[in-house]
Design a protein around this motif. Structure first.
Motif, PDB file in Angstrom:
ATOM      1  N   TRP A  51     -13.343  -6.095 -10.614  1.00  0.00           N
ATOM      2  CA  TRP A  51     -12.487  -7.269 -10.535  1.00  0.00           C
ATOM      3  C   TRP A  51     -13.069  -8.254  -9.521  1.00  0.00           C
ATOM      4  CZ3 TRP A  51      -6.734  -5.213 -10.332  1.00  0.00           C
ATOM      5  CH2 TRP A  51      -6.498  -4.446 -11.466  1.00  0.00           C
ATOM      6  N   PRO A  52     -12.678  -9.531  -9.593  1.00  0.00           N
ATOM      7  CA  PRO A  52     -13.190 -10.507  -8.610  1.00  0.00           C
ATOM      8  C   PRO A  52     -12.924 -10.043  -7.188  1.00  0.00           C
ATOM      9  CG  PRO A  52     -12.037 -11.629 -10.395  1.00  0.00           C
ATOM     10  CD  PRO A  52     -11.796 -10.165 -10.606  1.00  0.00           C
ATOM     11  N   ALA A  53     -13.969 -10.050  -6.370  1.00  0.00           N
ATOM     12  CA  ALA A  53     -13.858  -9.529  -5.004  1.00  0.00           C
ATOM     13  C   ALA A  53     -12.838 -10.306  -4.183  1.00  0.00           C
ATOM     14  CB  ALA A  53     -15.220  -9.563  -4.326  1.00  0.00           C
ATOM     15  N   ASP A  54     -12.701 -11.628  -4.476  1.00  0.00           N
ATOM     16  CA  ASP A  54     -11.801 -12.425  -3.641  1.00  0.00           C
ATOM     17  C   ASP A  54     -10.332 -12.172  -3.941  1.00  0.00           C
ATOM     18  OD1 ASP A  54     -11.893 -13.626  -6.126  1.00  0.00           O
ATOM     19  OD2 ASP A  54     -12.191 -15.659  -5.387  1.00  0.00           O
ATOM     20  N   MET A  55     -10.052 -11.302  -4.934  1.00  0.00           N
ATOM     21  CA  MET A  55      -8.662 -10.930  -5.176  1.00  0.00           C
ATOM     22  C   MET A  55      -8.135 -10.013  -4.071  1.00  0.00           C
ATOM     23  SD  MET A  55      -8.371 -10.315  -9.296  1.00  0.00           S
ATOM     24  CE  MET A  55      -6.583 -10.150  -9.229  1.00  0.00           C
ATOM     25  N   GLY A  56      -9.028  -9.288  -3.410  1.00  0.00           N
ATOM     26  CA  GLY A  56      -8.599  -8.406  -2.317  1.00  0.00           C
ATOM     27  C   GLY A  56      -7.617  -7.351  -2.789  1.00  0.00           C
ATOM     28  N   ILE A  57      -7.985  -6.614  -3.827  1.00  0.00           N
ATOM     29  CA  ILE A  57      -7.069  -5.680  -4.479  1.00  0.00           C
ATOM     30  C   ILE A  57      -6.474  -4.667  -3.494  1.00  0.00           C
ATOM     31  CG2 ILE A  57      -6.884  -3.870  -6.233  1.00  0.00           C
ATOM     32  CD1 ILE A  57      -7.176  -6.662  -7.342  1.00  0.00           C
ATOM     33  N   ILE A  58      -5.153  -4.503  -3.583  1.00  0.00           N
ATOM     34  CA  ILE A  58      -4.470  -3.449  -2.836  1.00  0.00           C
ATOM     35  C   ILE A  58      -3.734  -2.549  -3.826  1.00  0.00           C
ATOM     36  CG2 ILE A  58      -4.211  -4.857  -0.766  1.00  0.00           C
ATOM     37  CD1 ILE A  58      -1.273  -5.299  -1.547  1.00  0.00           C
ATOM     38  N   MET A  59      -3.288  -1.408  -3.364  1.00  0.00           N
ATOM     39  CA  MET A  59      -2.557  -0.479  -4.207  1.00  0.00           C
ATOM     40  C   MET A  59      -1.057  -0.766  -4.112  1.00  0.00           C
ATOM     41  SD  MET A  59      -5.003   1.044  -5.588  1.00  0.00           S
ATOM     42  CE  MET A  59      -4.150   2.337  -6.513  1.00  0.00           C
ATOM     43  N   PRO A  60      -0.283  -0.331  -5.111  1.00  0.00           N
ATOM     44  CA  PRO A  60       1.161  -0.609  -5.110  1.00  0.00           C
ATOM     45  C   PRO A  60       1.883  -0.126  -3.861  1.00  0.00           C
ATOM     46  CG  PRO A  60       0.480   0.117  -7.287  1.00  0.00           C
ATOM     47  CD  PRO A  60      -0.721   0.283  -6.385  1.00  0.00           C
ATOM     48  N   ALA A  61       1.473   1.027  -3.326  1.00  0.00           N
ATOM     49  CA  ALA A  61       2.152   1.536  -2.132  1.00  0.00           C
ATOM     50  C   ALA A  61       2.030   0.565  -0.966  1.00  0.00           C
ATOM     51  CB  ALA A  61       1.581   2.903  -1.752  1.00  0.00           C
ATOM     52  N   ARG A  62       0.877  -0.077  -0.845  1.00  0.00           N
ATOM     53  CA  ARG A  62       0.688  -1.061   0.221  1.00  0.00           C
ATOM     54  C   ARG A  62       1.579  -2.286  -0.017  1.00  0.00           C
ATOM     55  NH1 ARG A  62       0.709  -2.714   5.137  1.00  0.00           N
ATOM     56  NH2 ARG A  62      -0.692  -4.461   5.623  1.00  0.00           N
ATOM     57  N   ALA A  63       1.684  -2.722  -1.266  1.00  0.00           N
ATOM     58  CA  ALA A  63       2.554  -3.858  -1.585  1.00  0.00           C
ATOM     59  C   ALA A  63       4.005  -3.531  -1.235  1.00  0.00           C
ATOM     60  CB  ALA A  63       2.431  -4.228  -3.052  1.00  0.00           C
ATOM     61  N   ALA A  64       4.439  -2.302  -1.538  1.00  0.00           N
ATOM     62  CA  ALA A  64       5.809  -1.887  -1.220  1.00  0.00           C
ATOM     63  C   ALA A  64       6.022  -1.850   0.291  1.00  0.00           C
ATOM     64  CB  ALA A  64       6.089  -0.524  -1.837  1.00  0.00           C
ATOM     65  N   GLU A  65       5.019  -1.359   1.015  1.00  0.00           N
ATOM     66  CA  GLU A  65       5.111  -1.302   2.473  1.00  0.00           C
ATOM     67  C   GLU A  65       5.281  -2.699   3.056  1.00  0.00           C
ATOM     68  OE1 GLU A  65       2.437   0.369   6.252  1.00  0.00           O
ATOM     69  OE2 GLU A  65       1.494   0.008   4.308  1.00  0.00           O
ATOM     70  N   HIS A 102      15.312 -12.533  -0.989  1.00  0.00           N
ATOM     71  CA  HIS A 102      13.905 -12.456  -0.591  1.00  0.00           C
ATOM     72  C   HIS A 102      13.059 -12.585  -1.849  1.00  0.00           C
ATOM     73  CE1 HIS A 102      15.353 -10.410   3.149  1.00  0.00           C
ATOM     74  NE2 HIS A 102      16.189  -9.827   2.308  1.00  0.00           N
ATOM     75  N   VAL A 103      11.847 -13.086  -1.699  1.00  0.00           N
ATOM     76  CA  VAL A 103      10.931 -13.138  -2.840  1.00  0.00           C
ATOM     77  C   VAL A 103       9.587 -12.542  -2.432  1.00  0.00           C
ATOM     78  CG1 VAL A 103      10.246 -15.545  -2.365  1.00  0.00           C
ATOM     79  CG2 VAL A 103       9.911 -14.588  -4.650  1.00  0.00           C
ATOM     80  N   LEU A 104       9.194 -11.495  -3.145  1.00  0.00           N
ATOM     81  CA  LEU A 104       7.898 -10.847  -2.933  1.00  0.00           C
ATOM     82  C   LEU A 104       6.847 -11.596  -3.734  1.00  0.00           C
ATOM     83  CD1 LEU A 104       6.211  -8.430  -1.867  1.00  0.00           C
ATOM     84  CD2 LEU A 104       6.865  -7.203  -3.960  1.00  0.00           C
ATOM     85  N   LEU A 105       5.735 -11.917  -3.076  1.00  0.00           N
ATOM     86  CA  LEU A 105       4.681 -12.714  -3.704  1.00  0.00           C
ATOM     87  C   LEU A 105       3.378 -11.917  -3.688  1.00  0.00           C
ATOM     88  CD1 LEU A 105       5.668 -16.032  -1.949  1.00  0.00           C
ATOM     89  CD2 LEU A 105       5.972 -15.528  -4.400  1.00  0.00           C
ATOM     90  N   PRO A 106       3.218 -10.993  -4.627  1.00  0.00           N
ATOM     91  CA  PRO A 106       2.009 -10.164  -4.619  1.00  0.00           C
ATOM     92  C   PRO A 106       0.774 -10.950  -5.048  1.00  0.00           C
ATOM     93  CG  PRO A 106       3.772  -9.168  -5.934  1.00  0.00           C
ATOM     94  CD  PRO A 106       4.141 -10.597  -5.694  1.00  0.00           C
ATOM     95  N   GLY A 107      -0.330 -10.689  -4.347  1.00  0.00           N
ATOM     96  CA  GLY A 107      -1.635 -11.113  -4.825  1.00  0.00           C
ATOM     97  C   GLY A 107      -2.174 -10.031  -5.738  1.00  0.00           C
ATOM     98  N   GLY A 108      -3.435  -9.686  -5.593  1.00  0.00           N
ATOM     99  CA  GLY A 108      -4.031  -8.683  -6.461  1.00  0.00           C
ATOM    100  C   GLY A 108      -3.557  -7.279  -6.116  1.00  0.00           C
ATOM    101  N   VAL A 109      -2.792  -6.683  -7.022  1.00  0.00           N
ATOM    102  CA  VAL A 109      -2.303  -5.317  -6.850  1.00  0.00           C
ATOM    103  C   VAL A 109      -2.727  -4.522  -8.076  1.00  0.00           C
ATOM    104  CG1 VAL A 109      -0.282  -3.839  -6.505  1.00  0.00           C
ATOM    105  CG2 VAL A 109      -0.327  -6.156  -5.517  1.00  0.00           C
TER     106      VAL A 109
END
Length: 266
Positions: free
Chosen positions: A209-223, A186-193
């Motif tokens: 940070w640029p608003a269009d990055m749509g920053i999320i927190m690491p816990a959400r990326a892991a989920e 599998h390959v995880l492809l994170p955007g703005g974290v």
């Protein structure tokens, strides 16, 4: 849904960011996690938080990753999954970058070749031991495109390493499938974290940070990552805008194909 209870899992880059979030999420699901990082204190803290064990691991050492996989497989009798998450940043504008910088070898090794070495070691151990394993490789939105929100940050060399790890992951998945090897890829492809690495390049306050990055927190990326694995996905993006970011490349190739008068072969 995968039952992680009792599965032996190695997470690299586990001292902070997405790696720590993955270790915690896996620990909460019952996995027996080895938290690996070059940062010994950070790895130890993550291990305490997830109920696992820490190891110090520098993936710039070409032998270190395979040795860790072999040692863990021998110690536990198996190693069910490796989350090849470790990565480093590199911000230099290409027109001014020193392409003879010895630090580039470390960038390529950790971000791109390290996961491939881990996959080689894991599939060899699984094949010899008679079990099935999986590897989850952390790429980036930079694996797919030149995201508009970061085009002024000089990420060319970093992006090259992340482009590289994506195509290597694609080839790993193809080779393991065609050869019927006991490895799922599998390959995880994170955007703005929001991680220490992104904060170092963009500043500590994600509100700036640029608003269009749509920053999320690491816990959400892991989920999202674990959800993608549950679904059996190879590509696991964390943001919807990754598709739109790729449009410039695909549209450009389509326009060039039309301009050159190329047609489909029969």
């Amino acid at each position: 849904m995968i039952d992680w209870t009792g599965q032996y899992v190695l997470v690299t880059g586990a001292a902070s960011g997405i790696g720590r979030a993955l270790a915690l999420a896996l620990g909460q699901r019952g996995a027996l996690v080895t938290a690996a990082d070059i940062n010994a204190d950070g790895a130890e803290q993550t291990a305490l938080l997830c109920g696992g064990q820490p190891i110090v691991l520098d993936l710039a050492d070409t032998a270190a990753g395979p040795a860790a996989v072999a040692a863990l497989a021998a110690h536990h009798g198996r190693l069910d999954a490796v989350f090849a998450n470790a990565g480093i940043g590199h911000t230099r504008r290409l027109l001014k970058a020193d392409l003879d910088d010895p630090g580039l070898a470390r960038l390529w090794e950790i971000n791109m070749l390290g996961p491939t070495r881990l996959a080689q070691a894991l599939v060899n151990a699984a094949e010899a031991g008679g079990w099935r394993a999986r590897i989850v490789i952390t790429g980036s939105e930079n694996s797919l495109s030149l995201p508009p929100s970061i085009q002024n940050y000089g990420n060319g060399l970093y992006a090259a390493s992340k482009h590289g790890v994506l195509i290597l992951a694609e080839w790993l998945a193809t080779e393991t499938h065609n050869a019927k090897k006991p490895l799922d890829v599998h390959v995880l492809l994170p955007g703005g974290v929001y991680t220490g690495m992104t904060a170092a390049g963009l500043g500590p306050d994600p509100a700036h940070w640029p608003a269009d990055m749509g920053i999320i927190m690491p816990a959400r990326a892991a989920e999202i990552c674990l959800q993608g694995i549950d679904l059996g996905l190879f590509y696991i993006p964390t943001h919807a805008h990754l598709m739109a970011d790729m449009a410039g490349r695909s549209d450009g190739v389509a326009a060039a194909t039309a301009a050159l008068g190329l047609t489909k072969t029969p």
